[in-house]
Enzyme design. Structure first.
Site, PDB file in Angstrom:
ATOM      1  CB  ALA A 229      -0.935  -0.019   1.201  1.00  0.00           C
TER       2      ALA A 229
ATOM      3  CG  ASN B  81       4.610   3.435  11.138  1.00  0.00           C
ATOM      4  OD1 ASN B  81       4.786   4.614  10.833  1.00  0.00           O
ATOM      5  ND2 ASN B  81       3.470   2.814  10.902  1.00  0.00           N
TER       6      ASN B  81
ATOM      7  CE  LYS C 215       3.908   8.034  10.493  1.00  0.00           C
ATOM      8  NZ  LYS C 215       3.518   6.646  10.631  1.00  0.00           N
TER       9      LYS C 215
ATOM     10  CG  ASN D 233       2.390   5.063  14.256  1.00  0.00           C
ATOM     11  OD1 ASN D 233       3.407   5.565  13.822  1.00  0.00           O
ATOM     12  ND2 ASN D 233       1.307   4.941  13.514  1.00  0.00           N
TER      13      ASN D 233
END
Length: 269
Positions: free
Chosen positions: A16, A109, A197, A201
């Site tokens: 993706a 991530n 971030k 997350n």
């Protein structure tokens, strides 16, 4: 004097994330090459497609798709969109696909993912971190559903560049994404940006799996919403303890931004 060519970009891990950014860069005129495994036949036959709430329906009918890295041309920039758990196995592929002085951008991530990969890469490579702020998933081979956002921030991690040169490389990389119509900027503190971030997350990714809930359900239920805020505060405290203080209003701003996310973006990761 010969005209300087556009950078050649390779995508390692055309899921993706890799598919989304690679398709937009290709549509912006860059020469983009995609390395695929299980979806190679489908993408080679049908191309890549994005169904986007933001951009509408986008298609790349003819894809520079490769199943074997040995067949790919050497790339000036490599975007790594695979999961971090496969980085050790991907190091050899990255080394083989990279041109001299290539820029390797981890669109992943996590914390310290660059530290773990760096010793496995050739010394001439520049390693950067890419922080993607996006809601996207794959619905079928070569088909990507994009619900919201899409910005990507870039920070230089390591390589043969000086501090000033590293900043310039991060700015060059951000400019490439900007040419594709994406909000992108260079970050001076990569680790601080990764901590920021993680504030989003860690609570949402963890709780959505643990409670079998999407982000909308987590935000609408008072107890889970409070738990999200508490977990965010713990991450902020951990970042500060590691020497990376985060903005004072980060948590309320993140909660507000999550409340405003489109319903289609409230999926379980």
């Amino acid at each position: 004097m010969s005209e300087q060519r556009q950078p050649r970009i390779g995508v390692i891990g055309t899921g993706a994330i890799g598919g989304f950014y690679g398709l937009l860069l290709a549509r912006a005129g860059f020469e983009v090459h995609f390395l695929l495994r299980s979806e190679y036949a489908a993408v080679k036959r049908d191309g890549l497609r994005i169904n986007s709430v933001v951009h509408g329906e986008l298609a790349l009918p003819v894809v520079n798709a490769w199943q074997n890295v040995a067949d790919m041309p050497a790339c000036d920039w490599l975007l790594v969109g695979a999961k971090t758990t496969s980085n050790a196995d991907l190091a050899g592929i990255i080394n083989q696909a990279a041109a001299t002085n290539a820029k390797v951008v981890l669109l992943q991530n996590g914390l310290a993912v660059e530290d773990e990969l760096r010793p496995l890469l050739a010394e001439h490579m520049h390693l950067l971190g890419g922080l993607c702020f996006i809601c996207v998933h794959r619905s079928a081979p070569g088909v990507i559903e994009h619900q919201a956002h899409g910005g990507v921030n870039i920070g230089y991690h390591s390589g043969p560049a000086s501090a000033i040169e590293g900043r310039q490389i991060a700015e060059q990389t951000a400019a490439i994404f900007a040419q594709a119509g994406l909000d992108s900027k260079a970050m001076t503190q990569l680790q601080q940006a990764r901590w920021q971030k993680l504030v989003w997350n860690i609570p949402y990714n963890g709780l959505s799996v643990l409670l079998n809930s999407n982000t909308r359900q987590l935000m609408d239920e008072p107890h889970s919403r409070a738990l999200v805020a508490d977990l965010m505060a713990e991450v902020v405290q951990a970042a500060a303890a590691c020497g990376y203080p985060l903005p004072e209003h980060l948590i309320p701003n993140m909660l507000k931004a999550t409340d405003a996310m489109p319903l289609l973006a409230q999926h379980v990761p």
